[in-house]
Scaffold this motif. Structure first.
Motif, PDB file in Angstrom:
ATOM      1  N   PHE A 173       0.825  -1.209   0.000  1.00  0.00           N
ATOM      2  CA  PHE A 173       0.000   0.000   0.000  1.00  0.00           C
ATOM      3  C   PHE A 173       0.853   1.249   0.000  1.00  0.00           C
ATOM      4  CE2 PHE A 173      -3.306  -3.008   1.129  1.00  0.00           C
ATOM      5  CZ  PHE A 173      -4.358  -2.556   0.344  1.00  0.00           C
ATOM      6  N   SER A 174       1.931   1.201   0.758  1.00  0.00           N
ATOM      7  CA  SER A 174       2.838   2.353   0.766  1.00  0.00           C
ATOM      8  C   SER A 174       3.354   2.614  -0.646  1.00  0.00           C
ATOM      9  CB  SER A 174       4.023   2.099   1.686  1.00  0.00           C
ATOM     10  OG  SER A 174       3.586   1.852   2.954  1.00  0.00           O
ATOM     11  N   GLU A 175       3.710   1.507  -1.282  1.00  0.00           N
ATOM     12  CA  GLU A 175       4.237   1.588  -2.655  1.00  0.00           C
ATOM     13  C   GLU A 175       3.247   2.309  -3.560  1.00  0.00           C
ATOM     14  OE1 GLU A 175       5.353  -2.042  -5.350  1.00  0.00           O
ATOM     15  OE2 GLU A 175       6.374  -2.280  -3.367  1.00  0.00           O
ATOM     16  N   TYR A 176       2.007   1.859  -3.461  1.00  0.00           N
ATOM     17  CA  TYR A 176       0.966   2.449  -4.316  1.00  0.00           C
ATOM     18  C   TYR A 176       0.733   3.902  -3.984  1.00  0.00           C
ATOM     19  CZ  TYR A 176      -0.617  -1.527  -7.118  1.00  0.00           C
ATOM     20  OH  TYR A 176      -0.714  -2.492  -8.057  1.00  0.00           O
ATOM     21  N   LEU A 177       0.751   4.176  -2.692  1.00  0.00           N
ATOM     22  CA  LEU A 177       0.484   5.561  -2.281  1.00  0.00           C
ATOM     23  C   LEU A 177       1.618   6.485  -2.702  1.00  0.00           C
ATOM     24  CD1 LEU A 177      -1.172   4.923   1.206  1.00  0.00           C
ATOM     25  CD2 LEU A 177      -2.278   5.833  -0.852  1.00  0.00           C
ATOM     26  N   GLN A 178       2.833   5.924  -2.683  1.00  0.00           N
ATOM     27  CA  GLN A 178       3.988   6.675  -3.192  1.00  0.00           C
ATOM     28  C   GLN A 178       3.766   7.015  -4.664  1.00  0.00           C
ATOM     29  OE1 GLN A 178       6.895   7.950  -2.043  1.00  0.00           O
ATOM     30  NE2 GLN A 178       6.215   7.427   0.047  1.00  0.00           N
ATOM     31  N   GLU A 179       3.326   5.959  -5.329  1.00  0.00           N
ATOM     32  CA  GLU A 179       3.185   6.086  -6.774  1.00  0.00           C
ATOM     33  C   GLU A 179       2.097   7.085  -7.129  1.00  0.00           C
ATOM     34  OE1 GLU A 179       3.401   2.062  -8.533  1.00  0.00           O
ATOM     35  OE2 GLU A 179       2.390   2.955 -10.271  1.00  0.00           O
ATOM     36  N   LEU A 180       1.192   7.245  -6.237  1.00  0.00           N
ATOM     37  CA  LEU A 180       0.069   8.153  -6.468  1.00  0.00           C
ATOM     38  C   LEU A 180       0.524   9.571  -6.760  1.00  0.00           C
ATOM     39  CD1 LEU A 180      -2.970   7.571  -6.399  1.00  0.00           C
ATOM     40  CD2 LEU A 180      -3.006   8.457  -4.067  1.00  0.00           C
ATOM     41  N   GLU A 191      -6.462  14.950 -11.585  1.00  0.00           N
ATOM     42  CA  GLU A 191      -7.866  14.513 -11.679  1.00  0.00           C
ATOM     43  C   GLU A 191      -8.010  13.080 -11.130  1.00  0.00           C
ATOM     44  OE1 GLU A 191      -7.188  15.362 -15.876  1.00  0.00           O
ATOM     45  OE2 GLU A 191      -5.994  16.415 -14.353  1.00  0.00           O
ATOM     46  N   GLN A 192      -7.000  12.260 -11.588  1.00  0.00           N
ATOM     47  CA  GLN A 192      -7.113  10.844 -11.199  1.00  0.00           C
ATOM     48  C   GLN A 192      -6.739  10.616  -9.734  1.00  0.00           C
ATOM     49  OE1 GLN A 192      -4.755   8.890 -14.244  1.00  0.00           O
ATOM     50  NE2 GLN A 192      -6.616   7.981 -15.100  1.00  0.00           N
ATOM     51  N   ARG A 193      -5.809  11.483  -9.298  1.00  0.00           N
ATOM     52  CA  ARG A 193      -5.224  11.228  -7.971  1.00  0.00           C
ATOM     53  C   ARG A 193      -6.292  11.054  -6.885  1.00  0.00           C
ATOM     54  NH1 ARG A 193      -0.975  15.508  -5.766  1.00  0.00           N
ATOM     55  NH2 ARG A 193       0.056  14.979  -7.715  1.00  0.00           N
ATOM     56  N   LYS A 194      -7.269  11.946  -6.936  1.00  0.00           N
ATOM     57  CA  LYS A 194      -8.263  11.920  -5.859  1.00  0.00           C
ATOM     58  C   LYS A 194      -9.048  10.616  -5.822  1.00  0.00           C
ATOM     59  CE  LYS A 194     -11.726  14.680  -3.627  1.00  0.00           C
ATOM     60  NZ  LYS A 194     -12.767  15.704  -3.845  1.00  0.00           N
ATOM     61  N   SER A 195      -9.562  10.237  -7.003  1.00  0.00           N
ATOM     62  CA  SER A 195     -10.386   9.028  -7.011  1.00  0.00           C
ATOM     63  C   SER A 195      -9.552   7.766  -6.767  1.00  0.00           C
ATOM     64  CB  SER A 195     -11.166   8.906  -8.328  1.00  0.00           C
ATOM     65  OG  SER A 195     -10.229   8.797  -9.397  1.00  0.00           O
ATOM     66  N   LEU A 196      -8.308   7.809  -7.376  1.00  0.00           N
ATOM     67  CA  LEU A 196      -7.432   6.646  -7.147  1.00  0.00           C
ATOM     68  C   LEU A 196      -7.087   6.518  -5.659  1.00  0.00           C
ATOM     69  CD1 LEU A 196      -4.896   6.436 -10.091  1.00  0.00           C
ATOM     70  CD2 LEU A 196      -6.407   4.632  -9.252  1.00  0.00           C
ATOM     71  N   GLY A 197      -6.672   7.681  -5.134  1.00  0.00           N
ATOM     72  CA  GLY A 197      -6.296   7.703  -3.703  1.00  0.00           C
ATOM     73  C   GLY A 197      -7.434   7.164  -2.833  1.00  0.00           C
ATOM     74  N   GLN A 198      -8.623   7.621  -3.127  1.00  0.00           N
ATOM     75  CA  GLN A 198      -9.776   7.176  -2.348  1.00  0.00           C
ATOM     76  C   GLN A 198      -9.928   5.648  -2.421  1.00  0.00           C
ATOM     77  OE1 GLN A 198     -13.119   9.516  -3.428  1.00  0.00           O
ATOM     78  NE2 GLN A 198     -14.345   8.747  -1.728  1.00  0.00           N
TER      79      GLN A 198
END
Lengths: 336, 845
Positions: free
Chosen positions: A37-44, A50-57
């Motif tokens: 999850f950290s990895e993904y959140l880093q990648e975010l 635009e995408q960041r918000k929905s992806l992050g959520q």
């Protein structure tokens, strides 16, 4: 970024958990500082706004789900572990317990205690007197002058001329009346001595004496108090019988019997076929006794009573041998 | 007093059954302790009359009798020779069982048919007499059952006559009560006295002690025959528990039982100068009573003398010199009233109690002496023949009958129920107490001469209550003031101590207050020790119970040995009880124990305000009487009574318990004993102090003296083997005794709240190596003395090699603030410095 892959990976990891070790490992793999999850959140950070918000959520939702899942599993494993520990602690509950050591009070003490309880609830206070007593208190002041025939009833131990081992607890009556004024309500428990030793007598035994002096004390009050006492002691249903008797220090005098508790009044060896057991002696305080202690018999009246504690204990507990009280046999004492 | 029912019926018509009457007598104050059924030893013997006697030819000793049995006349063969035509005799018909179990059959004796048997007394089980056929009285009716005719089937009451009712030591006395119960009248025995003037037999009578003998009646009968008395008399005497002797003696006993008047028969010819003199013995002498024993007489003994000297101990026993023998011809009969005090004093001193003295001591009916004498001589005449000499010699100092005023209202008030005036009067009249004067408030009654027990109104109240029946008096609750019930410190202390010991695993023992004087030597108590000076019993039951105990342990050891011998080897017992120290005459000792001083059981309570001359405490119970209330405390003039402190004694032996599956319980030792004592005292807010003990019965290396607030209160330790061996105990026993009067005096103070610390405490452990001879207790005291901040010092380890290593845990606590390390460190250093300065104490590395 592919949240779908993340989800698949996470689901795969969680469902691979088979033990506490797995749980720890997966915890690190997914939620650790360098976890998935950290990895993904880093990648975010590299994803556009635009995408960041929905992806992050979506990632955080997924993370929340994973955390919950792991916590659930952790609780499950903890419970299992607990259960395992408890299983291992299994004992044979039929093994003897470790009892705190407890002794036993002598049945005479128990009987005294019960009598004191009843009488103190009726307003009677405990008074005491010496075992080695003056002839004056033991006999004379109780209207038993030197040549009185009633002295035959008691075999007396002497320790010096005019000094005896008290043959009853009645001298306490005199001592109390000499000391204080009416109203008086006392009981006097204690040891008494008679020159008598056979199958049904021990040279020392115990008595409880009672005395009530006030204005207008009636013979019916004596019946009332003793009825309450005997019903408390032997049960509400025990039949009582008051019959005339003779004691030099009471007038009128009454002997009190209770219905034989062994045969229920039908007649047996214990009650000598009479259906009754003598339980105590009593009566209205003799005017001569009042005069001896300097009370005015025209002004006050009273009653007195006396009873053998061994006898009461024997009847109460069904003991058939008075000597048992003095062997101090633990197998006897442990029964009470 | 044994009372045959059939005899009683002669005095009063009885229309209830024997058992019913027995119950009613019991409820009247004459407890019937037993109803003894008397049954004949034979079955179905009947009364027959001999119509004719034949001597069949060819037989030497056999007689053939024609016997009328009412429904038939039968031929019966008889071997005895004492029968005559017209005799009434007992006839045993075929199938009758005799006393020895023989069953009679019809049989042929020397060819003569016999339809039964004539019986002797022995064959009927009536006596040992087998000298001939039992000849019955002419009054008997032919065909009647012998058992009924002789009154053999009877019930004898064993009546427990109260000691103040001497008048009821007779059938007449009991009959009076029965008559009152059944609302009937007593009939005295009727007889006709046939007397003849006799110029030859004369007696002179002098009563020199009217005080000892206010009435003396002397009668004479001449030419009597000394025979066995008739069956009916012997039967009654036997039923009353006496032995028939001979006609004359039996009559005196018979009349004594019947009327309550003891009688004495003298052989007239043995009375010197035909004189009777009643006087007091002047000086010491001896006198042989009729049982052949020499009795020592003392000045003041009441004697019956003839013209030369004593012939009887008045009212107690006759003399050998004047007794009735088989050759006695003339009898002088004494019927007297002797002063109970005189008789009692002599009988008591001589330890000689007879049926006569028993009655004289209690007081008999002075008015009845002459009637009884007449009754006796007429009976003697009837059964022993002879001639009754006319008239009597008599001395009688008559007294007016006693009268008592009875306040009728008060009678009901004292009994506790309203009673009608007339009911009271009727009740009293039913027992021969007549009203002689009626007044407004009550009545004056006259006391009959046989009622020595009635002296004042309370006695009359008792009579009324008795006749109404105690069962008819209600049970009420007294009307009285409510007052708090307080407990004396000593009894509370004893009771709490007992509870503590019981909850600590001790069984309670109770032993006798006396022990063997040898227990003192078994405990190696030296002379001069308080505990060696026992109060001795002058008349002990045995040496084992010869003196009052001064120690509890001997009794406890006996109890312990009793149990050990029965396999119970792991045991703790205690006893809380009095020990007895001889008073040493000085009062100072008893002052030291105010709560114990004999005679002041409530000594620990605070003094109350003076009560003045009031006879009633208006304010509170327990009000002390002042000495000006006119009581003579005679008792106070006597020497001080022994002291009776209450002690607790403990013994323990073996292990805490025999075994336990989790591991073997340790052996009990000194510290188990000490711990119980510490705990017990702690429950009273007291602490235990110890010093090495020099008690001779203890192993001095395992023993301590006990102190409470600096006062020695007892000892504790291992008993010496030789002490235990004296009680047959082979295992180690630890014992202690502690004076609970000191506990009562010091303990039970009101508890005061101490604030519970709000700040954390600090704990430090210390370990020291100590030389032998250094006591851990002194080190604890030293540590405690360092600072008030030290709230507890415990020992958590102790081991011994060459030297002893001891480890203390010290708790520091301040009520004001949290203790800082630096301050604790400082205290720690002081502790170490202080202890290591003591020679033989080193800090353990």
């Amino acid at each position: 970024m592919d949240v779908k892959t993340l989800k698949e990976k996470a689901v795969a990891e969680i469902s691979s958990i088979k033990s506490v070790e797995d749980l720890k490992r997966v915890g690190t793999t997914l939620l650790g500082r360098k976890g998935l999850f950290s990895e993904y959140l880093q990648e975010l950070k590299t994803v556009n706004q635009e995408q960041r918000k929905s992806l992050g959520q979506a990632i955080n939702e997924l993370k929340g789900w994973a955390e919950a899942k792991l916590q659930e599993l952790e609780a499950l494993y903890k419970k299992e572990e607990q259960e395992q520990k408890e299983r291992e602690s299994r004992v044979d509950i039929t093994m003897p317990g470790n009892r705190p050591l407890l002794g036993k009070a002598h049945p005479i003490t128990l009987t005294f205690r019960e009598m004191e309880r009843i009488f103190s609830s009726l307003g009677f206070e405990v008074a005491e007197g010496p075992n080695i007593e003056l002839d004056y208190y033991n006999f004379e002041a109780l209207n038993l002058p030197k040549d009185h025939p009633a002295r035959d009833m008691q075999d007396t131990f002497y320790v010096a001329p005019g000094v005896v081992l008290r043959t009853h607890t009645s001298p306490v009556q005199i001592r109390v009346m000499e000391r204080q004024l009416p109203p008086i309500r006392i009981i006097a428990p204690g040891a008494v001595y008679r020159h008598d030793q056979d199958i049904s007598h021990t040279p020392m035994f115990h008595q409880v004496e009672g005395l009530m002096v006030d204005r207008n004390v009636r013979f019916s009050d004596l019946k009332g108090i003793l009825t309450i006492f005997l019903h408390e002691m032997f049960g509400e249903n025990v039949p009582l019988r008051f019959r005339p008797s003779y004691f030099p220090f009471t007038e009128p005098s009454a002997e009190v019997d209770i219905g034989c508790v062994i045969c229920g009044g039908k007649g047996c060896r214990v009650c000598k076929e009479t259906g009754w057991l003598e339980i105590l002696g009593s009566g209205m305080v003799h005017p001569e006794v009042f005069r001896i202690v300097g009370y005015d018999p025209e002004e006050v009246s009273g009653f007195a009573f006396g009873m053998g504690v061994e006898r009461i204990a024997m009847i109460k507990y069904g003991i058939d041998d008075i000597k048992q009280f003095y062997y101090n046999d633990v197998r006897f004492l442990a029964q009470f | 007093m044994r009372v045959p029912f059939e005899w009683l019926k002669e005095f009063v018509p009885i229309d209830v059954g024997a058992s019913d009457l027995a119950k009613r007598l019991t409820m009247r104050g004459f407890e019937v302790e037993a109803e003894e059924a008397v049954r004949p030893a034979f079955s179905d013997v009947i009364v027959g009359e001999i119509l004719d006697i034949d001597r069949p030819a060819g037989t030497e000793k056999l007689l053939l009798c024609k016997v009328d049995i009412g429904r038939d006349v039968l031929p019966i063969v008889c071997g005895a020779q004492n029968i005559a035509t017209g005799n009434k005799v007992p006839v045993a018909l075929p199938n009758t069982r005799l006393a020895d179990g023989t069953v009679i059959e019809k049989r042929k004796v020397k060819g003569i048919e016999s339809y039964g048997m004539l019986c002797s007394e022995r064959e009927l089980g009536l006596s040992d007499d087998h000298s001939g056929i039992f000849i019955l009285s002419d009054e008997f009716r032919v065909g009647d059952s012998l058992s009924d005719a002789l009154g053999l089937a009877d019930t004898v009451f064993d009546v427990n006559v109260p000691p103040n009712r001497g008048d009821c030591q007779s059938i007449l006395g009991i009959a009076r009560e029965v008559a009152s119960i059944l609302n009937k009248k007593v009939t005295l025995p009727s007889f006709t006295l046939v007397e003849k003037e006799d110029p030859e037999l004369r007696m002179s009578l002098a009563v020199l002690s009217p005080d000892g003998c206010p009435r003396y009646v002397l009668r004479m009968i001449r030419d009597i025959a000394i025979l066995p008395s008739p069956f009916w008399m012997r039967n009654r005497i036997t039923k009353c528990g006496m032995r028939p002797i001979s006609s004359i003696v039996d009559v005196t006993n018979y009349v004594m039982v019947e009327l309550g008047q003891p009688l004495h028969a003298f052989d007239y010819q043995k009375l010197a100068r035909a004189r009777i003199e009643v006087r007091l013995a002047g000086e010491k002498s001896t006198f042989r009573s009729l049982d052949g024993v020499d009795r020592k007489l003392e000045e003041g003994d009441l004697l019956i003398c003839d013209g030369e000297g004593p012939v009887a101990l008045a009212g107690i026993m006759g003399g050998e010199n004047s007794e009735i023998t088989s050759v006695t011809k003339h009898v002088a009969l004494e019927s007297a009233y002797f002063n109970p005090l005189f008789i009692r004093r002599t009988a008591r001193r001589l330890e000689l109690r007879s049926e006569a003295s028993l009655r004289f001591e209690k007081g008999i009916d002075i008015a009845n002496a002459d009637f009884a004498a007449q009754r006796a001589v007429s009976l003697m005449h009837r059964i022993a023949g002879g001639t009754v000499v006319k008239g009597s010699k008599e001395f009688y100092e008559k007294k007016e009958p006693r009268t008592i005023f009875v306040n009728l209202k008060k009678v009901g008030e004292l009994i506790g129920m309203p009673i009608e005036r007339e009911d009271i009067i009727k009740s009293l009249q039913s027992i021969d107490i007549p009203v002689v004067k009626r007044e407004k408030e009550g009545v004056v009654v006259s006391v009959p001469p046989f009622r020595h027990d009635l002296a004042e109104y309370m006695d009359i109240v008792e009579e009324v209550a008795r006749i109404i029946g105690y069962e008819n008096i209600p049970a009420t609750v007294p009307i009285s003031r409510l007052m708090p019930v307080r407990q004396q410190k000593m009894s509370l202390t004893a009771s709490l101590a007992k509870q503590y010991f019981v909850s600590s695993g001790f069984y309670e023992a109770i032993n006798y207050g006396f022990f063997n004087e040898k227990d003192i030597t078994r405990f190696l108590i030296p002379e001069g020790d308080t505990r060696s000076r026992c109060v001795s019993i002058l008349n002990p039951i045995s040496q084992e119970l010869g003196v009052m105990r001064t120690l509890l342990s001997p009794g406890l050891l006996e109890s312990l040995a009793y149990n050990v011998n029965r396999g119970i080897k792991h045991l703790r017992m205690f006893e809380v009880g009095k020990v007895f120290y001889k008073a040493d005459g000085t009062d100072s000792d008893s002052e030291a124990r105010p709560s114990l001083r004999p005679g002041t059981p409530g000594g620990s309570e605070e003094p109350h305000p003076q009560a003045g001359t009031r006879a009633y405490a208006e304010v509170r119970r327990g009000e002390r009487r002042s000495d000006n209330e006119g009581i003579q405390r005679k008792a106070n003039r006597c020497e001080p009574l022994p002291q009776e402190p209450v002690f607790a004694g403990l013994v323990l032996t073996g292990r805490e318990r025999e075994y336990f599956w989790k591991g073997a319980p340790p052996e009990l030792d000194f510290f188990d004993l000490k711990g119980v004592l510490e705990g017990m005292l702690d429950s009273f807010g007291l602490s235990l102090e110890v010093k090495r003990s020099e008690e001779p019965f203890l192993n001095r290396y395992n023993a301590s003296d006990l102190f409470i607030a600096g006062v020695r209160a007892g000892w504790a330790g291992e008993l010496k083997q030789e002490v235990l061996a004296a009680y047959g105990i082979e295992q180690k026993v630890y014992a202690a005794e502690i004076d609970l009067t000191i506990v009562a005096a010091q303990g039970l103070e009101e508890r005061k709240y101490q604030p519970v610390p709000r700040y954390p405490s600090v704990i430090r452990d210390f370990s020291f190596i100590i030389e032998p001879g250094i006591s851990v207790g002194s080190l604890i005291d030293n540590i405690k003395a360092v600072s008030p901040l030290i709230v507890s010092v415990g020992v958590f380890d102790l081991f011994k090699r060459e030297k002893t290593s001891v480890a203390f845990r010290v708790t520091f606590q301040s009520l004001e603030d949290t203790l800082r390390d630096e301050s604790v460190n400082k205290l720690q250093e002081i502790i170490i410095r202080k202890l290591t300065q003591i020679e033989g104490v080193k800090l353990r590395a």
